[in-house]
Write an enzyme that holds these catalytic residues in place. Structure first.
Site: not given
Ligand code: AMP
Length: 184
Positions: A9, A84, A123, A129, A140
């Site tokens: 996204k 969301r 990632r 992260r 998630r």
């Protein structure tokens, strides 16, 4: 921009915003910015983000609405990762109705779940992260299925949903997004 974690996204949002010359914001980035500045909201958000859960609607809505109010006179804008939940979508609709600028399009990126998990793990390595570990990733995904995917029906019913296959190269997906946005 709608889609599960790791659907790309953010990458596509940056490209659309540039093509259309409109400002964009990612709600996740706003939260990370609050954390970096160690604000009260940042500290509250951290507990949810670390678990892979959604930050409560009231504070999320307030935070994004402030951004929208600051940018709504710039000829349009793009929201990445917001709304969301149904409550967020309804608040956004109400606010945009008040401003006289209803949402024009919801771009939903679809992906293969296994591929997405691989993408997120990669990632995690690259960006470090805190919410990109296997357990949080799974949470998630679940949160997306339970709380966010109902928005596909919401925007589908509203006649503004454009679904884009998010598997493939960045350029090729970008072309699909452009096509989806141009077909009104
Ligand atoms: P993202 O960068 O979009 O993957 O978001 C990272 C985290 O920020 C999410 O896992 C949530 O904890 C929080 N977050 C981002 N956007 C929202 C939202 N619209 N509503 C609630 N929580 C959010």
């Amino acid at each position: 921009m709608l889609g599960p974690p790791g659907a790309g996204k953010g990458t596509q949002a940056a490209r659309i915003a540039e093509n259309l010359s409109v400002p964009k914001v990612a709600s996740g980035d706003l939260f990370r910015d609050h954390q970096a500045r160690d604000t009260e909201l940042g500290r509250l958000a951290r507990t949810y983000m670390e678990r892979g859960d959604l930050v409560p609607d009231d504070v999320t809505i307030r935070m994004v609405m402030e951004w929208v109010e600051a940018h709504e006179r710039e000829g349009g804008f793009l929201l990445d990762g917001f709304p969301r939940t149904l409550a967020q979508a309804e608040s956004l609709d109400a606010m945009l109705k008040n401003l006289g600028t209803p949402l024009e399009r919801c771009v939903a990126i679809t992906v293969d779940t296994d591929a997405v998990v691989q993408r997120l793990l990669k990632r995690a390595e690259l960006e470090g992260r805190a919410d990109d570990n296997e357990e949080t990733i799974r949470e998630r995904m679940q949160v997306y299925d339970n709380q966010t995917s109902p928005l596909l029906e919401y925007y589908g019913n509203g006649g503004i949903l454009a679904t884009v296959d998010g598997m493939g190269g960045v350029e090729e997906i970008s072309e699909r997004v452009k096509t989806a946005l141009s077909g009104s």
